[in-house]
Write a protein that holds these residues in place. Sequence first.
Motif, short mmCIF file in Angstrom:
data_model
loop_
_atom_site.label_atom_id
_atom_site.label_comp_id
_atom_site.label_asym_id
_atom_site.label_seq_id
_atom_site.Cartn_x
_atom_site.Cartn_y
_atom_site.Cartn_z
N LEU A 81 25.73 46.34 29.90
CA LEU A 81 26.54 45.14 29.45
C LEU A 81 27.27 45.13 31.21
CD1 LEU A 81 28.77 44.76 26.38
CD2 LEU A 81 26.75 43.83 27.48
N LEU A 82 27.07 46.40 31.17
CA LEU A 82 27.81 46.27 33.27
C LEU A 82 26.12 46.15 34.19
CD1 LEU A 82 30.65 49.60 32.54
CD2 LEU A 82 31.27 46.63 32.89
N LEU A 128 24.81 44.20 35.47
CA LEU A 128 25.85 42.58 35.77
C LEU A 128 23.54 42.25 36.42
CD1 LEU A 128 29.18 41.93 36.93
CD2 LEU A 128 27.66 41.95 34.57
N GLY A 131 27.13 38.32 32.94
CA GLY A 131 26.96 39.18 32.02
C GLY A 131 27.33 38.50 30.26
N SER A 186 28.23 39.79 26.14
CA SER A 186 29.29 40.86 25.15
C SER A 186 28.21 41.46 24.31
CB SER A 186 29.94 39.26 24.70
OG SER A 186 30.13 38.81 26.02
N GLN A 226 36.87 44.45 28.71
CA GLN A 226 34.94 43.94 29.39
C GLN A 226 35.12 42.89 29.89
OE1 GLN A 226 32.41 42.55 26.57
NE2 GLN A 226 31.68 41.18 27.97
N GLN A 285 32.94 43.56 34.41
CA GLN A 285 32.41 43.71 34.53
C GLN A 285 32.66 42.56 35.85
OE1 GLN A 285 30.83 40.86 31.04
NE2 GLN A 285 29.42 42.06 30.35
N VAL A 294 32.60 44.91 38.26
CA VAL A 294 31.38 44.58 39.44
C VAL A 294 31.02 43.82 40.06
CG1 VAL A 294 28.55 45.32 38.52
CG2 VAL A 294 31.28 46.40 36.84
N TYR A 327 29.85 34.59 36.71
CA TYR A 327 30.87 35.19 37.28
C TYR A 327 30.75 34.73 38.55
CZ TYR A 327 32.33 38.65 33.72
OH TYR A 327 32.57 38.99 32.78
N CYS A 342 35.20 51.48 37.04
CA CYS A 342 34.78 49.85 36.42
C CYS A 342 34.90 50.81 34.97
CB CYS A 342 33.42 49.07 36.31
SG CYS A 342 33.84 48.33 38.07
N TYR A 386 37.87 49.44 31.55
CA TYR A 386 37.74 48.79 30.40
C TYR A 386 37.84 49.47 29.11
CZ TYR A 386 34.37 48.34 26.23
OH TYR A 386 34.34 48.69 25.30
#
Length: 296
Positions: free
Chosen positions: A11-12, A14, A24, A26, A38, A42, A45, A76, A204, A208
């Motif tokens: 998930l991280l 991206l 990203g 979820s 989360q 992200q 990141v 993002y 990161c 989280y």
Amino acid sequence: MNDALKSLLDLLALEPIEQDIFRGRSRASVVPRVFGGQVAAQALVAAGRTVPADRPPHSLHAYFLRPGDPGAPIVYTVDRIRDGRSFTTRRVVAVQHGKPIFHLTASFHAHEEAALEHQEPMPAAPDPLTLPTQAELLPRYADRFREPDMLQRLLEARAAVDLRYVEEPPFATPGTAREPRSQVWFRTDGKLDGPEDEPLLHVCLVTYVSDMTLLDSVLLAHGRGGWAVGDVVGASLDHAMWFHRPLRADEWLLYDQESPTARGGRGLGTGRIFAADGRLVASVVQEGLVRAPREG
């Protein structure tokens, strides 16, 4: 490294879709919205991917604007505010369905040696290996959760993290007011190595986890068990962190948390994160929405 941690690291990772724009995904959450930690991780990141690797983040300030949709991607967009000789600043906006859901400003600092250094001492806490795991602790209180599948959802949502409460969590003692202070030990459930053993990812991952339990101290002061037992309507409103010293998310960290005040449907939580060797590695402050259900 277990599958849940692999999934979180995925998930991280991206997807870059344009210069300074990332996408990203979820993961499943215990509530019908994207977990705030989360989105914060992200966004950090995304900001970090536009900064030289030798400038780690030293602070972030963020606002949760709208609930995130866990079934839709999050875009993002990074704004390169400043690139100075010592500091770099980035602004990140997370967007879903054409609307911003989260806003973060992060600052990055080139390493420098300085004569001035101090920190407060690490508070006393038991060895984390003497404390029950989530899989051992949570089933004890399954009959108090508001929904039959809540236990399984909680275990799945936290499976990437080995998180251990020093004292009983709020949902263990609803109806009993306690001192507005709590402690948890945490680390990722597995070591980071290879490409994942990157300083930015460690920071990161701590970001989280920092959103998981910070408002527990607010609940304890009022004898509330939290959203898991259905006696509070809550959500994160804003989040700020300062990273003081290098850290590793896959080594034990003590999260010492307390609440100095709550009023008007909002509660303030503050936290200090210590490495097992006593170094103060991060500080956290968050204000959250905390209402009784009849006020929601």
